[in-house]
Motif scaffolding. Structure first.
Motif, PDB file in Angstrom:
ATOM      1  N   MET A   1      -7.875  12.596  33.374  1.00  0.00           N
ATOM      2  CA  MET A   1      -7.745  13.961  32.507  1.00  0.00           C
ATOM      3  C   MET A   1      -6.916  14.121  31.875  1.00  0.00           C
ATOM      4  N   ILE A 126     -11.815   1.679  27.470  1.00  0.00           N
ATOM      5  CA  ILE A 126     -12.768   1.837  27.787  1.00  0.00           C
ATOM      6  C   ILE A 126     -13.834   0.385  27.029  1.00  0.00           C
ATOM      7  N   ASN A 155      -2.085   5.231  33.249  1.00  0.00           N
ATOM      8  CA  ASN A 155      -2.041   4.783  34.350  1.00  0.00           C
ATOM      9  C   ASN A 155      -2.668   5.035  35.420  1.00  0.00           C
ATOM     10  N   HIS A 156      -2.613   6.956  35.052  1.00  0.00           N
ATOM     11  CA  HIS A 156      -3.294   7.575  36.418  1.00  0.00           C
ATOM     12  C   HIS A 156      -4.248   7.682  36.209  1.00  0.00           C
ATOM     13  N   LYS A 157      -5.473   6.942  35.143  1.00  0.00           N
ATOM     14  CA  LYS A 157      -6.479   6.843  35.034  1.00  0.00           C
ATOM     15  C   LYS A 157      -7.847   5.512  35.169  1.00  0.00           C
ATOM     16  N   TRP A 158      -6.497   4.715  35.049  1.00  0.00           N
ATOM     17  CA  TRP A 158      -7.044   2.984  34.791  1.00  0.00           C
ATOM     18  C   TRP A 158      -8.146   2.894  35.759  1.00  0.00           C
ATOM     19  N   ASP A 159      -8.427   3.391  37.280  1.00  0.00           N
ATOM     20  CA  ASP A 159      -9.724   2.818  38.268  1.00  0.00           C
ATOM     21  C   ASP A 159     -10.645   3.645  37.179  1.00  0.00           C
ATOM     22  N   PHE A 160     -10.423   4.835  36.282  1.00  0.00           N
ATOM     23  CA  PHE A 160     -11.736   5.729  36.115  1.00  0.00           C
ATOM     24  C   PHE A 160     -12.159   4.824  34.642  1.00  0.00           C
ATOM     25  N   VAL A 162     -11.901   1.625  34.094  1.00  0.00           N
ATOM     26  CA  VAL A 162     -12.130  -0.153  34.686  1.00  0.00           C
ATOM     27  C   VAL A 162     -13.956   0.223  35.637  1.00  0.00           C
ATOM     28  N   MET A 163     -13.819   1.335  35.921  1.00  0.00           N
ATOM     29  CA  MET A 163     -15.433   1.611  37.146  1.00  0.00           C
ATOM     30  C   MET A 163     -16.076   1.921  35.291  1.00  0.00           C
ATOM     31  N   GLN A 164     -15.477   2.328  34.768  1.00  0.00           N
ATOM     32  CA  GLN A 164     -16.555   2.882  33.253  1.00  0.00           C
ATOM     33  C   GLN A 164     -17.037   1.999  32.402  1.00  0.00           C
ATOM     34  N   LYS A 166     -17.298  -1.455  33.362  1.00  0.00           N
ATOM     35  CA  LYS A 166     -18.091  -2.004  34.271  1.00  0.00           C
ATOM     36  C   LYS A 166     -19.059  -1.457  34.085  1.00  0.00           C
TER      37      LYS A 166
ATOM     38  N   GLU B 102     -13.737  14.484  31.861  1.00  0.00           N
ATOM     39  CA  GLU B 102     -14.116  15.392  30.669  1.00  0.00           C
ATOM     40  C   GLU B 102     -14.997  14.240  29.987  1.00  0.00           C
ATOM     41  N   VAL B 188      -1.041   9.638  41.386  1.00  0.00           N
ATOM     42  CA  VAL B 188      -2.088   8.727  41.387  1.00  0.00           C
ATOM     43  C   VAL B 188      -1.558   7.061  40.753  1.00  0.00           C
TER      44      VAL B 188
END
Lengths: 480, 243
Positions: A1, A126, A155-160, A162-164, A166, B102, B188
């Motif tokens: 975000m 992405i 860094n805080h969004k990295w999971d998102f 990678v998921m997106q 994939k 977002e 996070v």
């Protein structure tokens, strides 16, 4: 975000790119099956893809449609490619329109450039992750740099991310093979436009962000009309110059400075912004011993240039010392110091300047006309920053009309012209350029430069002070 | 009240809710990825009313998942007594949900503008579509999106908003979420390392784009640069690639 809900008064809007709407209209006209550009099929090993056009067809269409000659059509075509409305299929990193049989395709409107939104870093992350998933190790060096940086910043969004990545990869696999190739080409072209590889020009470059939204219509309130009225009144009051005169001045300036402009002529040894080699800056430092030939030539253009360049000013001072007429320049420098100095030191400086330069019988009395002298002395009773302006201008014109020309003919100047360096141009190979880019170092700390200048100034002040006769005689006697 | 006082049932219920939210997160990812893939066809020669309908359906699905997840995540985060590892996981999901929203909102904005620029109402509008070289529409992708199921029962019969108000609704949602829950975004930690996604399942016979295009250039040239001119010479082509 990303934190978007900031209510500040900063500049957040991209400047208007009005050309985008016009280019879009032109691209849409190119699509017409009857009057548009001819398209053919691109044959690949696995499949064949329709709607591919050659460079020369595009050029012919543009020249015909807009009624321009070939050179102009080439420029317009390159603009289309540079903005990303058409992308090349061979040599995809070079965004130009080649006037031969090289192949191009039209970009889908989803990937067209939009003025309102920047290409987001999250989306780029992405995309890079997707490329990584598809096959490891296909990222270029600059893309790997980006990847590392994005991993740090987002860094805080990295999971998102990678998921997106994939999921987007899997969604893409659902389509048929030809469409997948097309989509990959489109995405790759989009990111070459918006994250250009190093040492390429980007059409999406612009200056600073704007304070107000250029697309938003401004309300025509009382304030708006008041602003327009003030603006037009000031425009009427401005002094005007005949266009022949001003054009003549522009022409003269251009012919004089043509070879010194780094955009028009190659700067020797090499432009540091292009080759990442800072020898040009090292050779042109403020207090370098031997200046370059271009710099010395520049001093002869106008007195203003000579005074503005610190190295030129020191040279001029040497010349004036030989002529024993240094007081003009000293006064000019003192006036500059007062103009740019602190407000608290103004009255003190005014006193010293009066005692040294302006008082009758002063040690370094300057020769200005009576009226200016009277005005200046009267002004010095209540000194402010610009009280010496009239006298300074007078002295400047005096030096310019008289001393400057003598300087240019003097042996001092001719000497320095002979000694000046003319560095050979660099010729870097692409691998050397990469090397240079990685070896970039920060320059000298400006505080250190300022300290050096302060020391020199102190030394000069000590040397210029009144000579103590007794001490001089004492030293002479000692030697005997 | 320490954790031993909470009944086993409570802990199990919470765990189930958390795993539901995780499933919903991956479902949302899937749906938004499909939405984006379909949105790239807008305005191209494969655009059509069926594509737009499929876009609408996918958007409705995403809306259902979003609203449900929003409610559940708020409920999970609002509980004051927290177990440590649970809290971290829920906070991570919260931040990822914000990012996904977002991202989706940006796609919605683009789609809204594209749909206005390329209206399909009249016959002459079809001539103005861009020939991009694609042949298939997004129907396979839409099929993939349709297979996604929300992990909870869809008894919540909310009406799906139209495109513009959806964008505004997400705006409001984001602002409300940022204000109501005090989760600092930078706290996070991701579970994936850098470059971690590369080593995985996707290394099948997919060629990279570069390889596909390279082969095409060579065969077009017909100057096989050292190897034989035979069009069937696969070996020669590979040598050319290595060059």
């Amino acid at each position: 975000m990303t934190i978007k809900f900031i209510r500040d008064h900063g500049q957040h809007y991209r400047p208007r790119m009005a050309c985008l709407a016009k280019v879009e209209a032109m691209v849409l006209e190119m699509q017409d099956s009857k009057s548009g550009v001819k398209s053919s099929e691109q044959k690949l090993n696995i499949t064949s893809i329709p709607h591919v056009v050659t460079g020369q067809d595009i050029l012919a269409w543009i020249a015909n449609h807009m009624k321009v000659d070939a050179q102009e059509a080439q420029t317009i075509g390159t603009m289309l490619v540079a903005y990303g409305f058409i992308y090349p299929l061979q040599d995809h990193k070079k965004l130009i329109l080649k006037p031969d049989v090289s192949l191009y395709r039209f970009q889908t409107p989803y990937f067209w450039p939009v003025q309102k939104w920047k290409a987001d870093n999250t989306d780029y992350a992405i995309y890079l992750a997707k490329r990584n998933i598809r096959k490891k190790g296909t990222l270029d060096v600059y893309e790997q740099e980006y990847y590392k940086n994005l991993h740090k910043w987002l860094n805080h969004k990295w999971d998102f991310i990678v998921m997106q990545a994939k999921e987007q990869y899997r969604a893409g696999k659902e389509r048929n093979k030809a469409d997948r190739v097309v989509f990959d080409c489109q995405e790759r072209a989009y990111w070459i436009v918006h994250r250009p590889p190093p040492r390429t020009h980007s059409a999406m470059d612009y200056g600073v962000d704007r304070l107000i939204d250029p697309n938003a219509e401004e309300n025509k309130t009382f304030d708006y009309y008041r602003r327009i009225i003030i603006f037009t009144q000031q425009a009427i009051m401005r002094s005007k110059v005949k266009s022949t005169v001003s054009l003549g001045a522009i022409l003269k300036h251009m012919t004089t400075y043509k070879d010194h402009d780094p955009f028009l002529a190659p700067c020797l040894p090499s432009n540091p912004w292009q080759t990442d080699d800072s020898s040009y800056w090292d050779l042109n430092m403020r207090n370098v011993e031997i200046p370059t030939k271009m710099r010395v030539e520049r001093w002869s253009f106008s007195f203003f240039e000579l005074l503005n360049d610190p190295r030129g000013r020191t040279d001029f001072k040497v010349f004036l010392k030989k002529e024993f007429s240094g007081e003009n320049l000293a006064f000019w420098e003192a006036a500059e110091e007062m103009k740019w100095g602190t407000a608290s030191s103004i009255s003190e400086k005014a006193q010293t300047i009066f005692k040294t330069f302006l008082a009758p019988g002063a040690p370094r009395w300057i020769n200005i006309d009576g009226r200016t002298m009277g005005l200046t002395v009267k002004g010095l009773e209540h000194p402010h920053r610009y009280v010496l302006d009239a006298a300074q201008t007078h002295i400047f014109m005096l030096m310019k009309k008289d001393t400057f020309y003598r300087y240019l003919k003097s042996p001092v100047y001719k000497d320095i012209q002979k000694k000046a360096l003319s560095p050979a141009p660099h010729n870097f190979t692409p691998s050397q350029l990469e090397q240079n880019a990685q070896n970039r170092k920060p320059g000298i700390n400006p505080i250190i430069i300022w300290q050096q200048e302060e020391e020199e100034r102190a030394k000069a002040a000590a040397a210029a002070g009144p000579i103590d006769i007794k001490k001089l005689m004492a030293s002479k006697l000692d030697r005997k | 009240m320490n954790r031993w006082r909470r009944s086993v049932g409570e802990i199990q219920a919470r765990r189930r809710q958390v795993s539901e939210c995780e499933q919903a997160q991956s479902a949302l990812s899937k749906v938004t990825a499909c939405y984006q893939q379909m949105a790239t066809c807008l305005g191209s020669n494969t655009d059509g009313s069926s594509l737009r309908e499929e876009l609408e359906e996918t958007r409705a699905l995403a809306h259902r998942i979003c609203t449900g997840m929003h409610r559940r995540l708020l409920a999970l985060l609002a509980e004051t007594e927290q177990v440590q590892e649970d809290r971290e996981q829920v906070e991570r999901m919260w931040v990822l949900f914000l990012c996904a929203l977002e991202n989706f909102q940006q796609d919605l904005r683009k789609v809204s503008i594209l749909q206005e620029t390329f209206p399909l109402g009249q016959r002459k509008d079809r001539r103005a579509l861009v020939n991009t070289g694609a042949t298939g529409g997004g129907s396979e992708v839409a099929g993939r999106a349709a297979t996604v199921q929300t992990p909870w029962v869809t008894t919540e019969g909310e009406k799906k908003p139209d495109l513009k108000s959806h964008v505004l609704e997400i705006d409001g949602l984001l602002q409300e979420m940022l204000q109501r829950v005090n989760v600092p975004l930078w706290s996070v930690e991701p579970t994936q390392n850098a470059w971690g996604e590369g080593c995985g399942d996707a290394q099948d016979e997919d060629d990279t784009l570069e390889e596909i295009m390279e082969v095409e250039v060579v065969s077009q040239d017909n100057r096989a640069s050292g190897c034989c001119n035979h069009s069937n010479c696969k070996l020669g082509c590979i040598f050319c690639l290595l060059n």
